[in-house]
Design an enzyme around this catalytic site. Structure first.
Site, short mmCIF file in Angstrom:
data_model
loop_
_atom_site.label_atom_id
_atom_site.label_comp_id
_atom_site.label_asym_id
_atom_site.label_seq_id
_atom_site.Cartn_x
_atom_site.Cartn_y
_atom_site.Cartn_z
N ARG A 42 1.40 0.40 7.31
CA ARG A 42 2.09 -0.27 8.42
C ARG A 42 2.96 0.78 9.11
O ARG A 42 3.94 1.24 8.55
CB ARG A 42 2.95 -1.41 7.89
CG ARG A 42 3.73 -2.16 8.95
CD ARG A 42 4.66 -3.19 8.30
NE ARG A 42 5.35 -4.00 9.29
CZ ARG A 42 6.45 -3.65 9.94
NH1 ARG A 42 7.02 -2.48 9.68
NH2 ARG A 42 7.01 -4.45 10.83
N SER A 111 -0.88 -13.37 8.42
CA SER A 111 0.51 -13.83 8.38
C SER A 111 0.59 -15.30 8.77
O SER A 111 0.09 -15.69 9.83
CB SER A 111 1.37 -13.02 9.35
OG SER A 111 1.52 -11.69 8.92
N LYS A 141 12.54 -6.04 9.13
CA LYS A 141 12.42 -7.01 10.24
C LYS A 141 13.59 -7.99 10.16
O LYS A 141 13.42 -9.13 9.70
CB LYS A 141 11.08 -7.75 10.16
CG LYS A 141 9.87 -6.87 10.42
CD LYS A 141 8.58 -7.65 10.30
CE LYS A 141 8.30 -8.44 11.54
NZ LYS A 141 6.93 -9.05 11.52
#
Length: 216
Positions: A42, A111, A141
């Site tokens: 990621r 997700s 996040k």
């Protein structure tokens, strides 16, 4: 891999935003030695050239270590480097597109945030895992939607009641550490995804081992 699951049970590492690929490879080795079973690449800040160079090295490294290698967001990149699969968020294109490009043998995770309806749709689309989160406040996040242990429990009930065998797995992500992962596993997560909680820990191998032990 557990033959009753379409994604391996246990610790799922997610890469931090490190430009230093050698450091990252060492960290991945340490985590794997501690029991990590899959890694997701990621990167939100890499240049296209730097990102491609890193993801190619990491894919080969994971192959050598014998763990699954998943690309975040980008099924085209996953297809290009022959990764083991892709993780799709809400805005990353359709599962059908990704499946067509990657083939039936590759892993597609999705997700679902804190939304049961997204999980139901993802299972209809034949994904290999559904992911809920953020479970806890996340430094990566900070504005992420929060999921609850009940969301994980409901996700587990959904996959258990599905007729597909082997069944899709339930993944939990977001703010998870070795210290707070226990309740998430107890709620029904087949896999826990860690970024900072793993790769920013003082002893990556020991942290991985503590997480892996929760599934023993």
């Amino acid at each position: 891999m557990n033959s009753s699951l379409r994604f391996p049970k246990g610790l799922y590492g997610v890469t931090p935003e490190w430009d230093d690929t050698d450091k990252l490879l060492d960290a991945v080795s340490a985590a794997t030695n501690g029991g990590m079973v899959a890694l997701q690449w990621r990167r939100k800040t890499a240049t296209p050239e730097g990102g491609l160079a890193q993801v190619r090295r990491l894919a080969a490294h994971c192959r050598g270590l014998g763990i699954l290698f998943i690309v975040n967001d980008d099924w085209r990149l996953a297809a290009l480097i022959d990764a083991d699969g892709v993780h799709l968020g809400r805005d990353d294109g359709s599962v059908a597109q990704a499946r067509l490009a990657l083939g039936s043998e590759k892993i597609i995770g999705c997700s679902c945030y804190n939304q049961r309806q997204l999980a139901i749709q993802a299972l209809k689309d034949d994904v290999d895992y559904i992911a809920f989160g953020a479970m806890y406040p996340s430094s990566v996040k900070p504005d992420a939607v929060r999921a609850t242990l009940e969301d994980v429990e409901q996700g587990r009930m959904l996959v258990e009641s599905s007729r597909a065998r082997p069944r899709a797995a339930v993944v939990a992500i977001g703010g998870i550490t070795a210290d707070n992962a226990g309740p998430v596993v107890h709620a029904g997560a087949d896999s826990i995804a860690l970024i900072s909680g793993l790769f920013e820990s003082d002893d990556i191998r020991a942290t991985a081992a503590r997480c892996a032990a929760l599934f023993a």
